[in-house]
Design a protein around this motif. Structure first.
Motif, PDB file in Angstrom:
ATOM      1  N   TYR A 137      58.745 -20.089  32.302  1.00 23.94           N
ATOM      2  CA  TYR A 137      59.781 -21.238  32.922  1.00 23.94           C
ATOM      3  C   TYR A 137      58.942 -22.362  33.343  1.00 23.94           C
ATOM      4  O   TYR A 137      57.643 -22.088  33.798  1.00 23.94           O
ATOM      5  N   TRP A 194      59.243 -11.886  38.616  1.00 27.24           N
ATOM      6  CA  TRP A 194      58.353 -13.175  38.494  1.00 27.24           C
ATOM      7  C   TRP A 194      56.906 -13.198  39.059  1.00 27.24           C
ATOM      8  O   TRP A 194      56.556 -12.706  40.118  1.00 27.24           O
ATOM      9  N   PHE A 242      68.281 -21.605  44.338  1.00 28.57           N
ATOM     10  CA  PHE A 242      68.489 -21.512  43.132  1.00 28.57           C
ATOM     11  C   PHE A 242      69.611 -20.527  42.698  1.00 28.57           C
ATOM     12  O   PHE A 242      69.442 -19.320  42.968  1.00 28.57           O
ATOM     13  N   ASN A 277      70.758  -1.949  34.279  1.00 27.75           N
ATOM     14  CA  ASN A 277      70.468  -3.360  34.381  1.00 27.75           C
ATOM     15  C   ASN A 277      69.396  -4.113  33.957  1.00 27.75           C
ATOM     16  O   ASN A 277      68.314  -3.016  34.155  1.00 27.75           O
ATOM     17  N   ARG A 278      69.208  -5.182  33.695  1.00 29.11           N
ATOM     18  CA  ARG A 278      67.955  -5.624  33.485  1.00 29.11           C
ATOM     19  C   ARG A 278      67.383  -6.391  34.558  1.00 29.11           C
ATOM     20  O   ARG A 278      68.164  -7.013  35.454  1.00 29.11           O
ATOM     21  N   LYS A 279      66.305  -6.436  34.895  1.00 31.92           N
ATOM     22  CA  LYS A 279      65.623  -6.960  36.063  1.00 31.92           C
ATOM     23  C   LYS A 279      64.450  -7.835  35.538  1.00 31.92           C
ATOM     24  O   LYS A 279      63.444  -7.589  34.686  1.00 31.92           O
ATOM     25  N   LEU A 280      64.397  -8.753  36.356  1.00 34.00           N
ATOM     26  CA  LEU A 280      63.136  -9.825  36.050  1.00 34.00           C
ATOM     27  C   LEU A 280      62.340 -10.158  37.202  1.00 34.00           C
ATOM     28  O   LEU A 280      62.959 -10.323  38.404  1.00 34.00           O
ATOM     29  N   GLN A 301      59.025 -25.894  35.890  1.00 34.59           N
ATOM     30  CA  GLN A 301      59.755 -26.507  36.695  1.00 34.59           C
ATOM     31  C   GLN A 301      59.136 -27.380  37.160  1.00 34.59           C
ATOM     32  O   GLN A 301      58.017 -27.819  37.873  1.00 34.59           O
ATOM     33  N   GLY A 358      70.572 -23.399  37.698  1.00 29.33           N
ATOM     34  CA  GLY A 358      71.055 -24.529  38.081  1.00 29.33           C
ATOM     35  C   GLY A 358      70.108 -25.401  38.904  1.00 29.33           C
ATOM     36  O   GLY A 358      69.102 -25.337  39.036  1.00 29.33           O
ATOM     37  N   ALA A 395      60.561  -8.826  31.975  1.00 27.40           N
ATOM     38  CA  ALA A 395      61.907  -7.997  32.154  1.00 27.40           C
ATOM     39  C   ALA A 395      61.567  -6.560  31.903  1.00 27.40           C
ATOM     40  O   ALA A 395      61.046  -6.165  30.861  1.00 27.40           O
ATOM     41  N   LEU A 455      54.077 -15.775  40.679  1.00 27.56           N
ATOM     42  CA  LEU A 455      54.055 -16.870  41.903  1.00 27.56           C
ATOM     43  C   LEU A 455      53.876 -18.267  41.659  1.00 27.56           C
ATOM     44  O   LEU A 455      54.214 -19.154  42.308  1.00 27.56           O
ATOM     45  N   LEU A 512      63.926 -22.286  30.889  1.00 26.61           N
ATOM     46  CA  LEU A 512      63.032 -21.548  29.957  1.00 26.61           C
ATOM     47  C   LEU A 512      62.267 -22.372  28.956  1.00 26.61           C
ATOM     48  O   LEU A 512      62.773 -23.234  28.358  1.00 26.61           O
ATOM     49  N   PHE A 528      56.216 -20.618  35.689  1.00 22.16           N
ATOM     50  CA  PHE A 528      56.079 -19.461  36.307  1.00 22.16           C
ATOM     51  C   PHE A 528      56.149 -18.512  34.851  1.00 22.16           C
ATOM     52  O   PHE A 528      57.009 -18.595  33.933  1.00 22.16           O
ATOM     53  N   GLY A 584      65.337 -27.303  38.902  1.00 20.93           N
ATOM     54  CA  GLY A 584      65.538 -25.752  38.559  1.00 20.93           C
ATOM     55  C   GLY A 584      64.631 -25.410  37.464  1.00 20.93           C
ATOM     56  O   GLY A 584      64.344 -26.347  36.686  1.00 20.93           O
ATOM     57  N   PRO A 585      64.111 -24.111  37.696  1.00 22.05           N
ATOM     58  CA  PRO A 585      63.236 -23.757  36.356  1.00 22.05           C
ATOM     59  C   PRO A 585      64.045 -23.969  35.097  1.00 22.05           C
ATOM     60  O   PRO A 585      65.208 -23.413  35.024  1.00 22.05           O
ATOM     61  N   TYR A 608      60.003  -7.884  27.942  1.00 20.42           N
ATOM     62  CA  TYR A 608      60.414  -9.173  27.680  1.00 20.42           C
ATOM     63  C   TYR A 608      59.574 -10.146  28.615  1.00 20.42           C
ATOM     64  O   TYR A 608      59.644  -9.914  29.826  1.00 20.42           O
TER      65      TYR A 608
END
Lengths: 112, 114
Positions: free
Chosen positions: B36, B104, A91, B99-102, B38, A104, B93, B106, B46, B89, B43-44, B32
């Motif tokens: 999500y 997840w 993805f 930079n921003r990192k997310l 899915q 996507g 963040a 499982l 929001l 999911f 695709g997942p 944040y």
């Protein structure tokens, strides 16, 4: 505004071949993320790119995998010499540099 | 610790019931928290998101409850419907350098029985 586009949607490769997965982010989005998902499993982060730069590739295997996001054109995830273990859904997500990632539909790679 | 622990792994709920999915974290730099949804073969997408300055956010049948002191947040789906059957999911963040990192969770596979 079209969503994130990925192609191909399905890709079949034989062991040892190369796989090229393409991702066109949403208009105005300059941040692209690639994830891998195995059946019945979660999302595994692979790489984060901005235009012409790799920002974070901490989730990318060290060998055979590479990614780019050129100034013009889609982002490409390239897998060289594919093996059966590379079979998964890949993805792509894009972001306008905020926190929300838009995904996507994925590319399902099958390695025979 | 840059982990988000999500539970349960799978959940079965009767139509009309309440589905509850929980996530916990350690890193206080998270600021944040999106959820999500899915569906199989997709695709997942929001669903709903919250920032730590509020304790609850509601959008239709979906509610996020956020407990900053306990470092936990949860998704509640009221009046669950078979069409809600999907994988959910949670994520968190934070700023990683410039930079921003997310990060997840499982995922939780939800099945709503008719």
């Amino acid at each position: 505004n079209a969503g994130v586009m990925q192609n191909p949607r399905h890709l079949v490769r034989r062991r040892g071949q190369e796989a090229r997965l393409r991702c066109s982010p949403m208009k105005g989005h300059s941040h692209v993320y690639w994830y891998r998902q195995l059946p019945e499993e979660g999302l595994k982060f692979m790489v984060y790119l901005q235009k012409e730069n790799i920002i974070d590739e901490s989730g990318m295997p060290k060998e055979r995998f590479s990614a780019e996001f050129p100034k013009e054109g889609p982002s490409i995830l390239r897998i060289q010499q594919v093996v059966r273990g590379d079979s998964a859904a890949y993805f792509c997500a894009s972001s306008p540099a905020g926190d929300t990632q838009y995904f996507g539909p994925g590319t399902r790679l099958t390695v025979l | 610790q840059q982990q988000v622990k999500q539970s349960p792994q799978s959940l079965i709920v009767q139509k009309g019931g309440i589905s509850i999915i929980n996530c916990a974290y350690e890193n206080t730099a998270f600021d944040y928290f999106p959820w999500y949804q899915q569906f199989p073969g997709k695709g997942p997408a929001l669903l709903i998101a919250i920032r730590p300055d509020v304790s609850e956010k509601k959008e239709g049948r979906f509610t996020i409850s956020f407990n900053k002191s306990a470092k936990q947040f949860s998704l509640h789906i009221m009046d669950s419907q078979p069409g809600d059957s999907a994988t959910y999911f949670c994520a968190a963040a934070f700023n990683a350098g410039n930079n921003r990192k997310l990060i997840w969770g499982l995922g939780t596979s939800l099945a709503v029985n008719p």
